[in-house]
Motif scaffolding. Structure first.
Motif, PDB file in Angstrom:
ATOM      1  N   THR A   3      38.453 -10.694  67.534  1.00 50.94           N
ATOM      2  CA  THR A   3      39.023 -12.175  67.492  1.00 50.94           C
ATOM      3  C   THR A   3      38.581 -12.968  68.673  1.00 50.94           C
ATOM      4  OG1 THR A   3      40.385 -10.739  69.061  1.00 50.94           O
ATOM      5  CG2 THR A   3      41.420 -10.894  66.815  1.00 50.94           C
ATOM      6  N   SER A   4      37.459 -12.429  69.541  1.00 51.44           N
ATOM      7  CA  SER A   4      37.081 -13.337  70.583  1.00 51.44           C
ATOM      8  C   SER A   4      36.002 -14.093  69.948  1.00 51.44           C
ATOM      9  CB  SER A   4      36.524 -12.809  71.520  1.00 51.44           C
ATOM     10  OG  SER A   4      35.301 -12.043  71.241  1.00 51.44           O
ATOM     11  N   LEU A   5      35.718 -14.161  68.673  1.00 54.68           N
ATOM     12  CA  LEU A   5      34.658 -14.823  67.917  1.00 54.68           C
ATOM     13  C   LEU A   5      35.484 -16.137  67.300  1.00 54.68           C
ATOM     14  CD1 LEU A   5      33.077 -12.200  65.775  1.00 54.68           C
ATOM     15  CD2 LEU A   5      32.217 -13.122  67.772  1.00 54.68           C
ATOM     16  N   SER A   6      34.437 -17.217  67.155  1.00 53.99           N
ATOM     17  CA  SER A   6      35.027 -18.358  66.379  1.00 53.99           C
ATOM     18  C   SER A   6      35.600 -18.184  64.983  1.00 53.99           C
ATOM     19  CB  SER A   6      34.097 -19.417  66.655  1.00 53.99           C
ATOM     20  OG  SER A   6      33.046 -19.116  65.320  1.00 53.99           O
ATOM     21  N   LEU A   7      36.209 -18.897  64.369  1.00 55.63           N
ATOM     22  CA  LEU A   7      36.664 -18.430  62.841  1.00 55.63           C
ATOM     23  C   LEU A   7      35.386 -18.208  61.908  1.00 55.63           C
ATOM     24  CD1 LEU A   7      39.843 -20.802  62.111  1.00 55.63           C
ATOM     25  CD2 LEU A   7      39.551 -18.405  62.218  1.00 55.63           C
ATOM     26  N   GLY A   8      34.534 -19.285  62.114  1.00 57.32           N
ATOM     27  CA  GLY A   8      33.413 -19.096  61.364  1.00 57.32           C
ATOM     28  C   GLY A   8      32.665 -17.736  61.605  1.00 57.32           C
ATOM     29  N   GLN A   9      32.539 -17.504  62.716  1.00 60.66           N
ATOM     30  CA  GLN A   9      31.808 -16.049  63.075  1.00 60.66           C
ATOM     31  C   GLN A   9      32.513 -14.931  62.622  1.00 60.66           C
ATOM     32  OE1 GLN A   9      31.591 -16.460  67.394  1.00 60.66           O
ATOM     33  NE2 GLN A   9      29.530 -16.865  67.358  1.00 60.66           N
ATOM     34  N   GLN A  10      34.136 -15.229  62.641  1.00 63.70           N
ATOM     35  CA  GLN A  10      34.927 -14.223  62.226  1.00 63.70           C
ATOM     36  C   GLN A  10      34.800 -14.066  60.579  1.00 63.70           C
ATOM     37  OE1 GLN A  10      39.041 -14.223  63.383  1.00 63.70           O
ATOM     38  NE2 GLN A  10      38.618 -14.852  65.415  1.00 63.70           N
ATOM     39  N   GLN A  11      34.540 -14.960  60.114  1.00 56.94           N
ATOM     40  CA  GLN A  11      34.430 -14.976  58.570  1.00 56.94           C
ATOM     41  C   GLN A  11      33.344 -14.369  58.039  1.00 56.94           C
ATOM     42  OE1 GLN A  11      36.504 -14.498  56.025  1.00 56.94           O
ATOM     43  NE2 GLN A  11      36.964 -16.426  55.069  1.00 56.94           N
ATOM     44  N   ARG A  12      32.258 -14.613  58.957  1.00 55.03           N
ATOM     45  CA  ARG A  12      30.815 -13.843  58.609  1.00 55.03           C
ATOM     46  C   ARG A  12      31.039 -12.319  58.893  1.00 55.03           C
ATOM     47  NH1 ARG A  12      26.506 -16.681  61.582  1.00 55.03           N
ATOM     48  NH2 ARG A  12      27.975 -17.941  62.669  1.00 55.03           N
ATOM     49  N   LEU A  13      31.590 -11.996  60.143  1.00 59.58           N
ATOM     50  CA  LEU A  13      31.809 -10.624  60.389  1.00 59.58           C
ATOM     51  C   LEU A  13      32.584  -9.832  59.303  1.00 59.58           C
ATOM     52  CD1 LEU A  13      31.751  -8.447  62.721  1.00 59.58           C
ATOM     53  CD2 LEU A  13      34.125  -9.278  63.294  1.00 59.58           C
ATOM     54  N   CYS A  14      33.610 -10.726  58.802  1.00 57.84           N
ATOM     55  CA  CYS A  14      34.629  -9.927  57.555  1.00 57.84           C
ATOM     56  C   CYS A  14      33.695  -9.653  56.329  1.00 57.84           C
ATOM     57  CB  CYS A  14      35.724 -11.022  57.187  1.00 57.84           C
ATOM     58  SG  CYS A  14      36.893 -10.772  58.458  1.00 57.84           S
ATOM     59  N   LEU A  15      32.638 -10.595  56.110  1.00 55.03           N
ATOM     60  CA  LEU A  15      31.775 -10.460  54.907  1.00 55.03           C
ATOM     61  C   LEU A  15      30.681  -9.272  55.510  1.00 55.03           C
ATOM     62  CD1 LEU A  15      31.072 -11.619  52.377  1.00 55.03           C
ATOM     63  CD2 LEU A  15      29.535 -13.391  53.441  1.00 55.03           C
ATOM     64  N   ALA A  16      30.389  -9.232  56.676  1.00 55.37           N
ATOM     65  CA  ALA A  16      29.559  -8.001  57.040  1.00 55.37           C
ATOM     66  C   ALA A  16      30.296  -6.686  56.682  1.00 55.37           C
ATOM     67  CB  ALA A  16      29.017  -8.209  58.488  1.00 55.37           C
ATOM     68  N   ARG A  17      31.630  -6.665  57.225  1.00 53.79           N
ATOM     69  CA  ARG A  17      32.455  -5.540  56.913  1.00 53.79           C
ATOM     70  C   ARG A  17      32.171  -5.191  55.328  1.00 53.79           C
ATOM     71  NH1 ARG A  17      37.971  -6.635  58.636  1.00 53.79           N
ATOM     72  NH2 ARG A  17      38.774  -7.057  56.587  1.00 53.79           N
ATOM     73  N   SER A  18      32.412  -6.264  54.625  1.00 55.41           N
ATOM     74  CA  SER A  18      32.575  -5.832  53.064  1.00 55.41           C
ATOM     75  C   SER A  18      31.354  -5.514  52.608  1.00 55.41           C
ATOM     76  CB  SER A  18      32.991  -7.198  52.677  1.00 55.41           C
ATOM     77  OG  SER A  18      34.069  -7.746  52.886  1.00 55.41           O
ATOM     78  N   LEU A  19      30.195  -6.050  53.154  1.00 51.33           N
ATOM     79  CA  LEU A  19      28.843  -5.567  52.829  1.00 51.33           C
ATOM     80  C   LEU A  19      28.498  -4.367  53.170  1.00 51.33           C
ATOM     81  CD1 LEU A  19      26.770  -8.954  53.174  1.00 51.33           C
ATOM     82  CD2 LEU A  19      27.862  -8.208  51.483  1.00 51.33           C
ATOM     83  N   ALA A  20      28.957  -3.727  54.365  1.00 49.15           N
ATOM     84  CA  ALA A  20      28.516  -2.649  54.971  1.00 49.15           C
ATOM     85  C   ALA A  20      28.998  -1.380  53.908  1.00 49.15           C
ATOM     86  CB  ALA A  20      29.297  -2.302  56.148  1.00 49.15           C
ATOM     87  N   VAL A  21      29.865  -1.704  53.112  1.00 45.70           N
ATOM     88  CA  VAL A  21      29.992  -0.234  52.249  1.00 45.70           C
ATOM     89  C   VAL A  21      29.590  -0.464  50.848  1.00 45.70           C
ATOM     90  CG1 VAL A  21      32.407   0.137  53.326  1.00 45.70           C
ATOM     91  CG2 VAL A  21      32.352  -1.544  51.310  1.00 45.70           C
ATOM     92  N   GLU A  22      28.448  -1.631  50.821  1.00 46.64           N
ATOM     93  CA  GLU A  22      27.707  -1.496  49.683  1.00 46.64           C
ATOM     94  C   GLU A  22      28.457  -1.968  48.417  1.00 46.64           C
ATOM     95  OE1 GLU A  22      24.089   0.482  49.218  1.00 46.64           O
ATOM     96  OE2 GLU A  22      23.469  -0.823  51.005  1.00 46.64           O
ATOM     97  N   PRO A  23      29.118  -3.045  48.157  1.00 44.95           N
ATOM     98  CA  PRO A  23      29.839  -3.416  46.976  1.00 44.95           C
ATOM     99  C   PRO A  23      28.888  -3.782  46.019  1.00 44.95           C
ATOM    100  CG  PRO A  23      30.073  -5.383  48.503  1.00 44.95           C
ATOM    101  CD  PRO A  23      29.393  -4.055  49.009  1.00 44.95           C
ATOM    102  N   GLN A  24      29.110  -3.882  44.532  1.00 41.33           N
ATOM    103  CA  GLN A  24      28.360  -4.714  43.655  1.00 41.33           C
ATOM    104  C   GLN A  24      28.954  -6.001  43.570  1.00 41.33           C
ATOM    105  OE1 GLN A  24      28.795  -2.768  39.869  1.00 41.33           O
ATOM    106  NE2 GLN A  24      27.424  -4.350  38.790  1.00 41.33           N
ATOM    107  N   PHE A  25      30.080  -6.266  43.571  1.00 38.07           N
ATOM    108  CA  PHE A  25      30.903  -7.438  43.521  1.00 38.07           C
ATOM    109  C   PHE A  25      31.423  -8.028  44.863  1.00 38.07           C
ATOM    110  CE2 PHE A  25      30.750  -5.790  39.151  1.00 38.07           C
ATOM    111  CZ  PHE A  25      30.631  -6.863  38.396  1.00 38.07           C
ATOM    112  N   ILE A  26      31.291  -9.409  44.814  1.00 38.49           N
ATOM    113  CA  ILE A  26      32.082  -9.971  46.045  1.00 38.49           C
ATOM    114  C   ILE A  26      32.956 -10.777  45.733  1.00 38.49           C
ATOM    115  CG2 ILE A  26      31.682 -11.228  48.392  1.00 38.49           C
ATOM    116  CD1 ILE A  26      28.916 -10.137  48.689  1.00 38.49           C
TER     117      ILE A  26
END
Ligand SMILES: Nc1ncnc2c1ncn2[C@@H]1O[C@H](COP(=O)(O)OP(=O)(O)O)[C@@H](O)[C@H]1O
Ligand SMILES: [Mg+2]
Length: 264
Positions: free
Chosen positions: A159-182
């Motif tokens: 939560t110490s990140l900016s909103l834009g950084q947080q959104q990219r972090l959330c995307l990294a979290r989704s990618l880390a489980v290797e989805p096929q669809f986003i």
């Protein structure tokens, strides 16, 4: 770009488009999605557009069965990936959501450190080796262009990140489980213009490896990045096709009016 830290994470035969047939959703007796038929191409960006309340979020929530937890919701039809119908596959929801990641409007990092946010998904799916985890976390933070910005403070709260950084972090979290669809539901609407462009450009890069279904809050964004466009109105799919065709030569009267700004 896909990094496979463990062979368990490969998609194998499951890399095929998503096919939606006769999808109907009722919520509390209201007919919210009406007989939707749609093919989502593999490794492209499909943008879903349409006025507020037309069912865009409900469509995305159906795709990863988040609709299951909506009170009074009833879903019928088929959402096929290959031969498997997601709606009645009996597949465990955790596994289904690993394959079909969702990024929502507001970034929602877990109340943990930057590192733990990305590591979390991997741990759930069985990677516990610390060294491997570090590699995976770095890889996905690099994939979303965040590594250089955060590598000195991986243990700081997300939560110490900016909103834009947080959104990219959330995307990294989704990618880390290797989805096929986003699935991305207005994923840039809470961001300032620069952060919004960064995330938008990130999606364009990611389509080399993932199939992306994006609800966009502005037509301009859809025009910039969509390969395919789906226009919805009052729960119905009105028109879908190549972005160039839908934008430059819409077939349906409602699509023409919507694109010309007659209503929004
Ligand atoms: N949990 C819910 N309970 C009742 N109605 C809902 C619920 N979620 C969505 N709806 C209704 O379904 C319709 C489509 O909503 P939504 O999918 O959020 O549209 P959009 O994302 O296009 O703005 C709206 O009329 C909305 O009020
Ligand atoms: Mg919505």
């Amino acid at each position: 770009m896909i990094f496979r830290p463990d062979h368990k994470f490969t998609h194998g035969a499951e890399t095929s488009k998503m096919q939606i047939e006769g999808l109907n959703v009722h919520i509390a007796g209201q007919h919210i999605l009406k007989e939707v038929n749609l093919i989502i191409p593999d490794k492209r960006i499909t943008c879903v557009i349409g006025p507020s309340g037309c069912g865009k979020s409900t469509l995305l929530r159906s795709m990863n069965r988040l609709i299951d937890s909506v009170e009074g919701a009833h879903i019928e039809g088929k959402i096929l990936i290959g031969e498997v119908n997601l709606i009645d596959s009996g597949e465990h929801l955790t596994e289904l959501r690993r394959r079909i990641g969702l990024v929502s409007q507001k970034p929602c990092p877990l109340p943990m450190s930057i590192f733990e946010n990305v590591a979390y998904g991997c741990q759930i799916h069985g990677i516990r080796n610390r060294r491997k985890l570090k590699m995976v976390v770095r890889h996905y933070l690099e994939a979303v262009g965040l590594w250089d910005e955060v590598c000195e403070r991986l243990n700081a709260p997300a939560t110490s990140l900016s909103l834009g950084q947080q959104q990219r972090l959330c995307l990294a979290r989704s990618l880390a489980v290797e989805p096929q669809f986003i699935l991305a539901d207005e994923a840039t609407s809470a961001l300032d213009p620069i952060a919004s462009r960064n995330v938008e450009e990130l999606f364009v890069k990611l389509k080399n490896d993932y199939s992306i279904i994006m609800v966009t809050h502005t037509l301009r964004q859809a025009r910039r990045i969509a390969d395919y466009v789906v226009f919805m109105y009052l729960g119905e799919l009105v028109e879908a096709g190549l972005a160039s065709e839908v934008f430059d030569n819409p077939q349906h009267e409602l699509t023409k009016k919507y694109l010309s700004g007659a209503f929004s």
